[in-house]
Design a protein around this motif. Structure first.
Motif, PDB file in Angstrom:
ATOM      1  N   THR A 101       0.818  -1.207   0.000  1.00  0.00           N
ATOM      2  CA  THR A 101       0.000   0.000   0.000  1.00  0.00           C
ATOM      3  C   THR A 101       0.855   1.261   0.000  1.00  0.00           C
ATOM      4  N   HIS A 102       2.192   1.096  -0.059  1.00  0.00           N
ATOM      5  CA  HIS A 102       3.096   2.242  -0.027  1.00  0.00           C
ATOM      6  C   HIS A 102       3.996   2.315  -1.266  1.00  0.00           C
ATOM      7  N   PHE A 103       3.807   1.409  -2.218  1.00  0.00           N
ATOM      8  CA  PHE A 103       4.589   1.437  -3.456  1.00  0.00           C
ATOM      9  C   PHE A 103       3.839   0.680  -4.532  1.00  0.00           C
ATOM     10  N   THR A 104       4.305   0.809  -5.748  1.00  0.00           N
ATOM     11  CA  THR A 104       3.771   0.025  -6.845  1.00  0.00           C
ATOM     12  C   THR A 104       4.893  -0.334  -7.804  1.00  0.00           C
ATOM     13  N   LEU A 105       4.850  -1.541  -8.333  1.00  0.00           N
ATOM     14  CA  LEU A 105       5.796  -1.963  -9.362  1.00  0.00           C
ATOM     15  C   LEU A 105       5.274  -1.657 -10.759  1.00  0.00           C
ATOM     16  N   SER A 106       4.043  -1.120 -10.826  1.00  0.00           N
ATOM     17  CA  SER A 106       3.446  -0.795 -12.125  1.00  0.00           C
ATOM     18  C   SER A 106       2.884   0.622 -12.094  1.00  0.00           C
ATOM     19  N   PRO A 107       3.755   1.616 -11.990  1.00  0.00           N
ATOM     20  CA  PRO A 107       3.262   2.999 -11.938  1.00  0.00           C
ATOM     21  C   PRO A 107       2.662   3.410 -13.279  1.00  0.00           C
ATOM     22  N   PRO A 108       1.692   4.294 -13.255  1.00  0.00           N
ATOM     23  CA  PRO A 108       1.123   4.752 -14.528  1.00  0.00           C
ATOM     24  C   PRO A 108       2.164   5.509 -15.331  1.00  0.00           C
ATOM     25  N   PRO A 109       2.084   5.447 -16.652  1.00  0.00           N
ATOM     26  CA  PRO A 109       3.050   6.177 -17.473  1.00  0.00           C
ATOM     27  C   PRO A 109       2.885   7.687 -17.306  1.00  0.00           C
TER      28      PRO A 109
END
Length: 267
Positions: A101-109
């Protein structure tokens, strides 16, 4: 793998910021107060001159994500997972890895700068990034959860903009040392996790918040913990304000005279 690309991007922006440091115009105002503390390092950063009425907009988006909108139009999203603050796309996002809930490996472009608070190779990570009118740096802390210890695997991020020093404590798990306080420096505004369980217990978190002596304290990461469990530990030296909206606008000229805990809508 995205994490590898993410760290490569982080290394690139740090290199750019280091090059900009060679043309420093004035020192970091946030670090100046730390100069006299034990083992403190005086950090120089190329900051824009700010007027006392330059306004920064702070918005609580959800969980541990605050949006910081600078006078030059730069948008930052803290502890970004993609669930909050993704529209419109921010220019800069910071992340911590204690939970998904504090990061993502698939950020939006479209995000220009992605700043992880950890290094998968260990040893901590260091950010020094200048984007238009905001300078972003970090101070690493340790992760200690579920019996697992990882040194320097979490970051407190500091944002210097419009003459203000704004800090986000991230997913903080332990009390801070004198060296941490020296590296953080002055914080006019601090964002503090107040769940009291998954992060540091509230006795320790309130101790840290009192020592930082910020003008504005913005709680976050509350879950079901009563807000009074945090505010009651802060003592009589702090005013408390509950706001109907989820945003506030802050400048050097309108900082409160007394340290104030401001609870925005949604917290």
């Amino acid at each position: 793998m995205f994490v590898t690309r993410l760290f490569a991007c982080a290394a690139f922006v740090v290199a750019l910021a280091s090059a900009a440091d060679a043309q420093t115009q004035r020192p970091s105002t946030c670090m100046a107060v730390a100069h006299s503390l034990p083992q403190a390092t005086y950090v120089a950063a190329p900051l824009h001159e700010a007027a006392t009425d330059d306004t920064v907009r702070l918005t609580y988006a959800g969980h541990s994500t605050y949006l910081i909108d600078t006078p030059a139009g730069i948008r930052i999203a803290t502890d970004f997972s993609g669930a909050y603050g993704a529209s419109p796309i921010p220019n800069v996002v910071t992340m911590n890895k204690a939970h998904t809930t504090h990061f993502t490996l698939s950020p939006p472009p479209g995000i220009d700068h992605i700043l992880p608070g950890w290094d998968d190779n260990g040893g901590g990570i260091s950010h020094s990034l200048l984007v238009d009118d905001v300078y972003v740096r970090n101070v690493t802390t340790d992760i200690s959860r579920y019996g697992v210890f990882e040194a320097d695997a979490n970051s407190i991020f500091i944002f210097e903009v419009a003459g203000l020093c704004i800090g986000h404590l991230g997913h903080l798990h332990h009390r801070l040392t004198d060296t941490h306080y020296a590296e953080i420096g002055r914080l006019d505004i601090v964002m503090v996790p107040v769940d009291g369980g998954m992060t540091l217990a509230l006795d320790g978190m309130s101790e840290i918040t009192r020592r930082l002596s910020s003008s504005i304290i913005l709680p976050m990461h509350r879950h079901r913990t009563p807000m009074s469990a945090f505010t009651s530990r802060m003592g009589e030296g702090f005013d408390i304000e509950f706001r109907d909206g989820n945003s506030l606008e802050v400048s050097l000229s309108n900082l409160p005279r007394r340290p104030t805990i401001i609870i925005l809508a949604g917290v």
